[in-house]
Design an enzyme around this catalytic site. Structure first.
Site, PDB file in Angstrom:
ATOM      1  N   ASN A   9       1.154  -1.460  -0.111  1.00  0.00           N
ATOM      2  CA  ASN A   9      -0.288  -0.277  -0.060  1.00  0.00           C
ATOM      3  C   ASN A   9       1.183   1.184   0.256  1.00  0.00           C
ATOM      4  OD1 ASN A   9      -2.275   1.932   0.220  1.00  0.00           O
ATOM      5  ND2 ASN A   9      -2.504   1.138   2.517  1.00  0.00           N
ATOM      6  N   LYS A  11       0.344   4.042  -0.437  1.00  0.00           N
ATOM      7  CA  LYS A  11      -0.434   5.095   0.604  1.00  0.00           C
ATOM      8  C   LYS A  11      -0.489   6.132  -0.516  1.00  0.00           C
ATOM      9  CE  LYS A  11      -0.113   3.800   4.862  1.00  0.00           C
ATOM     10  NZ  LYS A  11      -0.060   3.341   6.774  1.00  0.00           N
ATOM     11  N   HIS A  97      -9.265   1.006   4.817  1.00  0.00           N
ATOM     12  CA  HIS A  97      -8.396   1.254   5.050  1.00  0.00           C
ATOM     13  C   HIS A  97      -7.818   2.241   7.264  1.00  0.00           C
ATOM     14  CE1 HIS A  97      -4.272   2.434   6.522  1.00  0.00           C
ATOM     15  NE2 HIS A  97      -3.389   1.987   5.614  1.00  0.00           N
ATOM     16  N   GLU A  99      -6.683   4.399   7.937  1.00  0.00           N
ATOM     17  CA  GLU A  99      -6.876   5.972   7.519  1.00  0.00           C
ATOM     18  C   GLU A  99      -8.239   6.913   6.923  1.00  0.00           C
ATOM     19  OE1 GLU A  99      -3.163   5.952   5.444  1.00  0.00           O
ATOM     20  OE2 GLU A  99      -2.228   4.919   7.340  1.00  0.00           O
ATOM     21  N   GLU A 169      -5.088  -4.414  10.735  1.00  0.00           N
ATOM     22  CA  GLU A 169      -4.133  -3.943  11.246  1.00  0.00           C
ATOM     23  C   GLU A 169      -4.929  -2.865  12.255  1.00  0.00           C
ATOM     24  OE1 GLU A 169      -2.864  -2.660   7.219  1.00  0.00           O
ATOM     25  OE2 GLU A 169      -3.535  -1.519   7.189  1.00  0.00           O
ATOM     26  N   GLY A 175       2.061   2.921  10.737  1.00  0.00           N
ATOM     27  CA  GLY A 175       3.194   3.732  10.378  1.00  0.00           C
ATOM     28  C   GLY A 175       3.943   4.272  11.844  1.00  0.00           C
ATOM     29  N   SER A 214       3.512  -2.062  10.362  1.00  0.00           N
ATOM     30  CA  SER A 214       5.156  -2.383  10.530  1.00  0.00           C
ATOM     31  C   SER A 214       5.485  -3.092   9.533  1.00  0.00           C
ATOM     32  CB  SER A 214       5.251  -1.141  11.832  1.00  0.00           C
ATOM     33  OG  SER A 214       4.667   0.361  12.038  1.00  0.00           O
TER      34      SER A 214
HETATM   35  C1  PEP Z   1      -1.118   0.005   6.140  1.00  0.00           C
HETATM   36  O1  PEP Z   1      -0.543   1.416   5.367  1.00  0.00           O
HETATM   37  O2  PEP Z   1      -1.694  -0.817   5.546  1.00  0.00           O
HETATM   38  C2  PEP Z   1       0.027   0.019   6.719  1.00  0.00           C
HETATM   39  C3  PEP Z   1       0.350  -1.699   7.708  1.00  0.00           C
HETATM   40  O3  PEP Z   1       1.738   0.380   6.832  1.00  0.00           O
HETATM   41  P1  PEP Z   1       2.941   0.482   7.520  1.00  0.00           P
HETATM   42  O4  PEP Z   1       3.549  -0.740   7.210  1.00  0.00           O
HETATM   43  O5  PEP Z   1       3.990   1.591   7.553  1.00  0.00           O
HETATM   44  O6  PEP Z   1       2.425   0.443   8.938  1.00  0.00           O
END
Ligand code: PEP
Length: 254
Positions: A9, A11, A97, A99, A169, A175, A214
């Site tokens: 992803n 983003k 997601h 976000e 998640e 992040g 992460s």
């Molecule tokens: C994500 O945006 O779905 C995500 C898991 O980001 P990150 O791996 O940077 O934590």
């Protein structure tokens, strides 16, 4: 047997020039990566889907989008439809997601509508669920995950398992550099799978549940080694070709 998936992803990152470097590095590395048993998906921002399709179309990597509109077409300025994503060669779309849930106010009902329209178009869906830090601290993680899963259970039940993917998640891990321990993630994944089954999804055992939050090259193996973790949804590390490919290798080896 669930085939592992690793989905990147991106983003709202990248531009034509930096993408080209990343695609070149991914293409070069794929030949050495030995990841034939992994479904690899790359989800760049909308404007770069065409660029990604041109770079990746003969690699086996499948293109995905990060979002779509819940409506089929019409006066929805700035939105992108499921049909448009198909037209551009997308096989997958990320929906719900955190976000989008937290910053853009998407709720369970809207997430379900997006899932429905994506499936109707023939797209595969990667539907995200996860609890915030406050919710985990308050001991309501399962209540939150249960509510989020219930909103799309009927749709999961009617979809082919290969096209329906759930991504767990935890919001506090996205992040932030904080990763759920493999045991903590496994417990959440097992709960999600059981909730799908109790919600009437007869093929819950065949639905892939990815972990996101992460994931890096150095923690992917321990996460992917857990019985209900079927790969990862990768944010930051998907922007670095070697890291992304090493995470794909970890999924292959798991
Ligand atoms: C994500 O945006 O779905 C995500 C898991 O980001 P990150 O791996 O940077 O934590």
């Amino acid at each position: 047997m669930r085939k592992p998936m690793v989905a990147g992803n991106w983003k709202m990152n990248g531009d034509i020039v930096t993408n080209e470097h990343l695609f070149t590095a991914i293409r070069g590395g794929l030949e050495r990566a030995s990841i034939a048993q992994v479904d690899v998906v790359v989800c760049p921002p909308y404007p770069y889907l065409g660029q990604a399709a041109a770079w990746l179309n003969d690699t086996g990597v499948v293109l995905g989008a990060q979002n779509l509109c819940s409506q089929p077409n019409g006066a929805f300025t700035g939105e992108v439809s499921a049909t448009m994503l198909s037209d551009l060669g997308c096989g997958w779309v990320i929906i719900g997601h955190s976000e989008r849930r937290t910053i853009l106010g998407e709720d369970d009902e809207l997430v379900a509508r997006k899932v429905e329209i994506a499936l109707a178009e023939g797209l595969g869906v990667i539907v995200c669920v996860g609890e915030s830090l406050q919710e985990r601290d308050a001991g309501v993680t399962e209540a939150v995950l249960g509510r989020q899963v219930d909103a799309f259970c009927a749709l999961a039940g009617g979809a082919a398992a290969e096209r329906f993917v759930v991504a767990y998640e935890p919001v506090w891990a996205i992040g932030t550099g904080k990763t759920a321990s493999p045991e903590m993630a496994q417990a959440a994944h097992a709960f999600i799978r059981a909730r799908l089954a109790s919600g009437g999804v007869g093929h819950a055992a065949d639905i892939r549940i990815l972990y996101g939050g992460s994931v890096k090259a150095n923690n992917a193996s321990s996460l992917f080694g857990m019985p209900d973790i079927d790969g990862g949804l990768i944010g930051g590390a998907s922007l670095v070709a070697d890291d992304f490919l090493n995470i794909c290798r970890a999924a292959q080896a798991a």
